[in-house]
Design a protein around this motif. Structure first.
Motif, short mmCIF file in Angstrom:
data_model
loop_
_atom_site.label_atom_id
_atom_site.label_comp_id
_atom_site.label_asym_id
_atom_site.label_seq_id
_atom_site.Cartn_x
_atom_site.Cartn_y
_atom_site.Cartn_z
N UNK A 23 13.67 38.42 8.12
CA UNK A 23 14.89 37.07 7.20
C UNK A 23 15.01 35.68 8.08
N UNK A 24 15.20 34.64 7.07
CA UNK A 24 15.74 33.41 8.06
C UNK A 24 17.49 33.32 7.91
N UNK A 25 17.52 32.09 8.33
CA UNK A 25 19.51 31.62 8.62
C UNK A 25 19.90 30.83 6.72
N UNK A 26 18.42 30.51 6.66
CA UNK A 26 18.83 29.95 5.21
C UNK A 26 18.86 31.37 3.87
N UNK A 27 18.32 32.11 4.13
CA UNK A 27 18.44 33.55 3.75
C UNK A 27 19.39 34.14 3.98
N UNK A 28 20.19 34.19 4.07
CA UNK A 28 21.18 35.10 5.72
C UNK A 28 22.38 34.17 4.75
N UNK A 43 25.32 32.00 19.44
CA UNK A 43 24.80 30.64 19.70
C UNK A 43 23.83 30.86 20.52
N UNK A 44 23.63 31.91 22.10
CA UNK A 44 22.83 32.08 22.43
C UNK A 44 21.59 32.50 21.98
N UNK A 45 21.77 33.92 20.78
CA UNK A 45 20.80 34.08 20.01
C UNK A 45 20.04 32.84 19.59
N UNK A 46 20.78 32.35 18.60
CA UNK A 46 20.17 30.87 18.19
C UNK A 46 19.09 30.39 19.03
N UNK A 83 19.42 42.61 12.16
CA UNK A 83 18.67 42.39 13.14
C UNK A 83 19.23 40.88 12.73
N UNK A 84 19.23 40.16 13.41
CA UNK A 84 20.21 38.81 13.09
C UNK A 84 19.21 38.21 12.44
N UNK A 85 19.36 37.24 11.69
CA UNK A 85 18.46 36.04 10.87
C UNK A 85 17.41 34.99 11.71
N UNK A 86 16.56 35.03 11.48
CA UNK A 86 15.65 33.93 12.52
C UNK A 86 15.35 32.71 12.46
N UNK A 87 15.61 31.43 13.11
CA UNK A 87 14.85 30.36 12.90
C UNK A 87 13.01 30.70 12.05
N UNK A 88 13.26 29.43 11.25
CA UNK A 88 11.66 30.20 10.35
C UNK A 88 10.35 29.45 11.57
N UNK A 89 9.69 30.20 11.80
CA UNK A 89 9.00 30.26 12.82
C UNK A 89 9.20 30.62 13.95
N UNK A 90 9.83 30.76 14.21
CA UNK A 90 10.75 31.39 15.80
C UNK A 90 9.57 33.26 16.56
N UNK A 91 9.84 32.84 17.59
CA UNK A 91 8.12 33.14 17.72
C UNK A 91 9.49 35.07 18.81
#
Length: 429
Positions: free
Chosen positions: A172-177, A204-207, A293-301
């Motif tokens: 899931x992404x931050x937008x979905x969160x 902030x570190x995770x982001x 799990x924390x959401x992800x930025x779309x496309x993050x590796x």
């Protein structure tokens, strides 16, 4: 670490740093001997009444195994812990063994306050990368007690009551969160709020890691202004869509413990905390809670999540009883007997041997945490090294500028630049 608690204020940090600096003049401190000729060790730690009770029980077991050693626990609440400790260190009265957390480690290690515990404590059963977080310039100044990860805690029942759908947290992404949080608030008619804001630096570190940026780059921040502004935009969108309370309410809730959080009072469906806080949140809520799990930025590796020691044990470099201090630390870290008492209070045990011995006795919430971390293990990034001196003030600084942005008193552009300037000044000192 026990997160969700405010870090040192700037004034308190200054006091602690000055006190530790003053302590370099020498003096033994430590425990000495009791009237009946036993060696006395002093052990400082912070926490709740429950932690004090279990620690005293573990101390008694250690003393039974080591009848020539008396351990005197020096316990305080979190708010006064470092002020008290720094005063003792400054007065050449440092405890023989002390508890520290990663943000305070360098403050003490760089000034010669801590002993090198390499080869003095058995660390064979501790993951090498986790152990390395307690080492500075090749010296093992601190031994991790246990580990946790900054994660999202969710009340699935409240999400379902609001007729919202839980995410596949692997993708899931931050937008979905943001969308989920907004839906929970609207779907419950405003009775349940989707989430609450967090200004914890770990968030902030995770982001930033998802964007390929380190939080620290040597003795300065590795964050770009753009990353900080994007991070704030997530929170602004939550407030705008009512997925999180407004700025004033968010500030009020942010200053409370997990017991008084939206999640803990069953008035919110989600929140971000360290994984070892699942038990406390579940107890406060009285309902079943789960980790995501924390959401992800779309496309993050990478998802950017990481294991971090909940806290460390260190020994004073001035102790007159170095061998006994190391023996006590070894017992608290490696003895299954101590593990059976402490369980996951200081994080899931760092020693794989102790963890294996206690896993069946862990409370249900901790079993759930262990299963979550086991499942996510392959996705986690390496544990971060001890941050620079001055990092103890980071949560305070970040919270202040985040609140300025949420209240609209400062533009994100202005706040990002000022945050970076002040944070760099704090850690370069």
């Amino acid at each position: 670490m026990s997160s969700g608690k405010k870090m040192w204020s700037a004034a308190l940090l200054a006091t602690a740093v000055l006190a530790v600096t003053a302590a370099c003049g020498g003096g033994s401190g430590g425990g000495g001997e009791t009237a009946d000729g036993k060696i006395k060790l002093r052990f400082s730690y912070w926490g709740s009444d429950a932690r004090q009770k279990m620690t005293e029980e573990a101390i008694k077991k250690f003393e039974a195994k080591n009848p020539t050693i008396d351990v005197e626990g020096e316990f305080s609440d979190w708010a006064s812990y470092y002020e008290t400790l720094s005063t003792k260190v400054a007065g050449s009265d440092a405890p023989d063994v002390m508890s520290l957390e990663i943000r305070g480690l360098r403050e003490y290690a760089d000034r010669g306050t801590l002993a090198d515990l390499a080869s003095k404590v058995n660390t064979a059963d501790i993951d090498g990368k986790v152990l390395a977080t307690g080492a500075i310039e090749g010296k093992q100044f601190a031994i991790p007690t246990g580990v946790n990860a900054f994660s999202l805690i969710v009340n699935k029942a409240l999400v379902e009551q609001a007729k919202a759908e839980l995410p596949d947290d692997k993708q899931w992404t931050w937008e979905e969160y943001v969308e989920l949080a907004n839906k929970v608030t609207s779907g419950s008619g405003g009775k349940i709020t989707g989430t609450q804001l967090s200004w914890n630096p770990a968030y902030l570190q995770i982001y930033a890691t998802q964007k390929g940026e380190p939080f620290y780059n040597g003795n300065k921040l590795g964050l770009s202004p753009e990353t900080i502004k994007e991070w704030w935009a997530i929170m602004q969108n939550l407030i705008k869509g009512k997925g999180a309370p407004d700025a004033a309410k968010s500030t009020e809730i942010g200053a409370t413990s997990i017991d008084q959080s939206l999640l803990g009072t069953n008035t919110g469906a989600m929140g971000m905390w360290w994984s070892n806080q699942l038990g406390a949140a579940s107890k406060a809520s009285g309902q079943e809670l789960d980790l995501l799990r924390m959401p992800k930025i779309k496309g993050a590796t990478t998802g950017g999540m990481f294991l971090q020691p909940a806290m460390f044990y260190s020994a004073s470099s001035k102790t007159e009883h170095a061998a006994e201090a190391a023996k006590f630390i070894d017992y608290m870290i490696n003895d299954p007997e101590a593990g059976q008492i402490i369980l996951s209070d200081r994080g899931l045990p760092a020693s794989s041997k102790v963890l294996a011995a206690v896993r069946d006795k862990l409370p249900d919430a901790d079993k759930k945490t262990l299963a979550f971390l086991d499942e996510a293990k392959g996705e986690l990034t390496d544990p971060p090294a001890a941050p620079p001196k001055g990092a103890s003030a980071m949560e305070d600084i970040l919270t202040r500028y985040s609140e300025e942005v949420m209240f609209g008193r400062m533009t994100p552009d202005d706040a990002a630049q000022k945050f970076i300037t002040e944070a760099n000044a704090s850690i370069a000192g």
